[in-house]
Design an enzyme around this catalytic site. Structure first.
Site, mmCIF file in Angstrom:
data_model
loop_
_atom_site.group_PDB
_atom_site.id
_atom_site.type_symbol
_atom_site.label_atom_id
_atom_site.label_comp_id
_atom_site.label_asym_id
_atom_site.label_seq_id
_atom_site.Cartn_x
_atom_site.Cartn_y
_atom_site.Cartn_z
ATOM 1 N N ASP A 75 37.212 7.349 -14.437
ATOM 2 C CA ASP A 75 36.769 7.208 -12.982
ATOM 3 C C ASP A 75 37.605 7.573 -12.136
ATOM 4 O O ASP A 75 37.706 7.076 -10.759
ATOM 5 C CB ASP A 75 36.598 5.635 -12.715
ATOM 6 C CG ASP A 75 37.494 4.670 -13.049
ATOM 7 O OD1 ASP A 75 38.633 4.935 -13.206
ATOM 8 O OD2 ASP A 75 37.233 3.439 -13.516
ATOM 9 N N ARG A 89 39.581 7.656 -6.424
ATOM 10 C CA ARG A 89 39.034 6.685 -7.429
ATOM 11 C C ARG A 89 37.387 6.772 -6.974
ATOM 12 O O ARG A 89 36.803 6.925 -5.876
ATOM 13 C CB ARG A 89 39.559 5.395 -6.908
ATOM 14 C CG ARG A 89 38.808 4.443 -7.704
ATOM 15 C CD ARG A 89 38.946 4.223 -9.142
ATOM 16 N NE ARG A 89 38.789 3.087 -9.855
ATOM 17 C CZ ARG A 89 37.581 2.666 -10.159
ATOM 18 N NH1 ARG A 89 36.487 3.639 -10.031
ATOM 19 N NH2 ARG A 89 37.465 1.480 -11.040
ATOM 20 N N ASP A 94 32.875 1.909 -12.518
ATOM 21 C CA ASP A 94 34.112 1.476 -13.536
ATOM 22 C C ASP A 94 34.065 2.186 -15.051
ATOM 23 O O ASP A 94 32.752 1.906 -15.517
ATOM 24 C CB ASP A 94 34.244 -0.125 -13.552
ATOM 25 C CG ASP A 94 35.500 -0.271 -14.130
ATOM 26 O OD1 ASP A 94 36.670 0.149 -14.036
ATOM 27 O OD2 ASP A 94 35.719 -1.461 -14.936
ATOM 28 N N THR A 95 34.951 2.771 -15.514
ATOM 29 C CA THR A 95 34.967 3.233 -16.748
ATOM 30 C C THR A 95 36.057 2.144 -17.466
ATOM 31 O O THR A 95 36.945 1.872 -16.793
ATOM 32 C CB THR A 95 35.212 4.624 -17.164
ATOM 33 O OG1 THR A 95 36.374 4.956 -16.337
ATOM 34 C CG2 THR A 95 34.164 5.373 -16.185
ATOM 35 N N GLU A 97 39.297 1.527 -19.648
ATOM 36 C CA GLU A 97 40.853 1.868 -19.596
ATOM 37 C C GLU A 97 41.090 2.913 -20.804
ATOM 38 O O GLU A 97 40.492 2.993 -21.790
ATOM 39 C CB GLU A 97 41.706 1.064 -19.303
ATOM 40 C CG GLU A 97 41.396 -0.034 -18.365
ATOM 41 C CD GLU A 97 41.572 0.395 -16.858
ATOM 42 O OE1 GLU A 97 42.308 1.535 -16.838
ATOM 43 O OE2 GLU A 97 41.127 -0.061 -15.926
ATOM 44 N N ARG A 141 44.351 5.170 -2.532
ATOM 45 C CA ARG A 141 43.531 6.167 -3.325
ATOM 46 C C ARG A 141 42.602 6.503 -2.323
ATOM 47 O O ARG A 141 41.830 5.616 -1.939
ATOM 48 C CB ARG A 141 43.124 5.610 -4.668
ATOM 49 C CG ARG A 141 44.218 5.530 -5.553
ATOM 50 C CD ARG A 141 43.748 4.742 -6.844
ATOM 51 N NE ARG A 141 43.186 3.618 -6.912
ATOM 52 C CZ ARG A 141 42.650 2.671 -7.882
ATOM 53 N NH1 ARG A 141 42.774 3.464 -9.073
ATOM 54 N NH2 ARG A 141 41.854 1.963 -7.418
#
Length: 284
Positions: A75, A89, A94-95, A97, A141
């Site tokens: 992501d 970002r 959300d992916t 980690e 970001r």
């Protein structure tokens, strides 16, 4: 060859200069290897689009072209934008980690990163679209929707079950309804992160559920018995010996979780006899 453009995925783009360049946004922490995604293996195919219609499909907002530096995570990417290198970002998703200092590598994290890298590295044109709120998070970001040859990467990740909808902070919620729809489709089909019950949750990812499921599957017998097949020998021995799909020799007593489902390849009168023949007790 490049990914084909999909009309429904070409709908949205960038409102340049929106939001403060330094506005902070709250962050929610996310908390084995899994099958690789099928999308991207054939660069001529693009992700199917849900038949549902969304108001945002009709938007026509200009997008800002950028140059890719590298894919950081599923992501996050790094690009050259306005003469500087910036981390981007992905908004609203959300992916798992891949290199978190505390969480380490989570299931489906490498698949998500590879998927994103394949999309952005093979694209002739990489573009960003900002929402109407702050365009930076508290880490500095950029926050954006990312397009690879006109295909929104967030949508593709959600379609493949490699991301969950997350970090929903108004007013940066332009595509949240469509994202939720794509997520529900993937969830219904048990795609990717949704293939393991309770792994992906509203506040992050829980690998312990992934590990529990994998362990249970490893213990499950390779063959299942039907009542007609499952006959106890005349000598009264009741312990079943089975060799599972991984080649493990496991014995099951009548109290074992998978006893009724096991089609025995050997019968034993005691656990000691089973162990002497090279079989072990199940782990669960």
């Amino acid at each position: 060859m490049r990914l084909k453009l999909i009309p429904a995925l070409l709908a949205a783009s960038l409102l340049t200069g929106c939001g403060s360049d330094h506005a902070e946004r709250p962050q929610v922490p996310a908390s084995g290897q899994a099958p690789a995604s099928s999308y991207g293996a054939d660069k001529n195919s693009a992700p199917p689009v849900s038949g549902k219609g969304y108001e945002t499909d009709q938007l026509d907002i200009a997008k800002a072209p950028v140059q890719l530096v590298r894919a950081v995570d599923g992501d996050t990417i790094r690009v050259e934008w306005q003469g500087q290198e910036e981390n981007v970002r992905f908004l609203l998703i959300d992916t798992p980690e891949t290199s978190h200092p505390q969480l380490g590598v989570q299931p489906y994290g490498p698949e998500a990163k590879d998927f994103t890298a394949r999309m952005v590295e093979e694209a002739d044109l990489l573009e960003l679209e900002f929402d109407i709120g702050p365009n930076r998070d508290k880490y500095g970001r950029l926050l954006a929707y990312v397009y690879a040859d006109g295909v929104m990467v967030q949508e593709a990740l959600l379609h493949e079950g490699l991301a969950r909808v997350a970090y929903i902070y108004p007013p940066n919620v332009r595509y949240v309804d469509k994202f939720n729809g794509l997520q529900q489709d993937s969830r219904n089909e048990a795609q990717g992160i949704w293939s393991v019950e309770n792994y992906a949750q509203e506040d992050g990812f829980y690998p312990e559920h992934f590990d529990d499921t994998a362990a249970a599957e490893a213990e499950e017998p390779a063959s299942k018995a039907t009542p007609a097949e499952d006959k106890t020998p005349a000598n009264g021995c009741s312990i079943k010996g089975n060799i599972n799909s991984k080649g493990d020799k496991i014995y099951h007593t009548p109290e074992s979780r998978y006893y009724d489902a096991t089609d025995p390849e050997a019968w034993f009168c005691s656990e000691q006899e089973a162990e002497a023949a090279g079989f072990r007790a199940p782990k669960s």
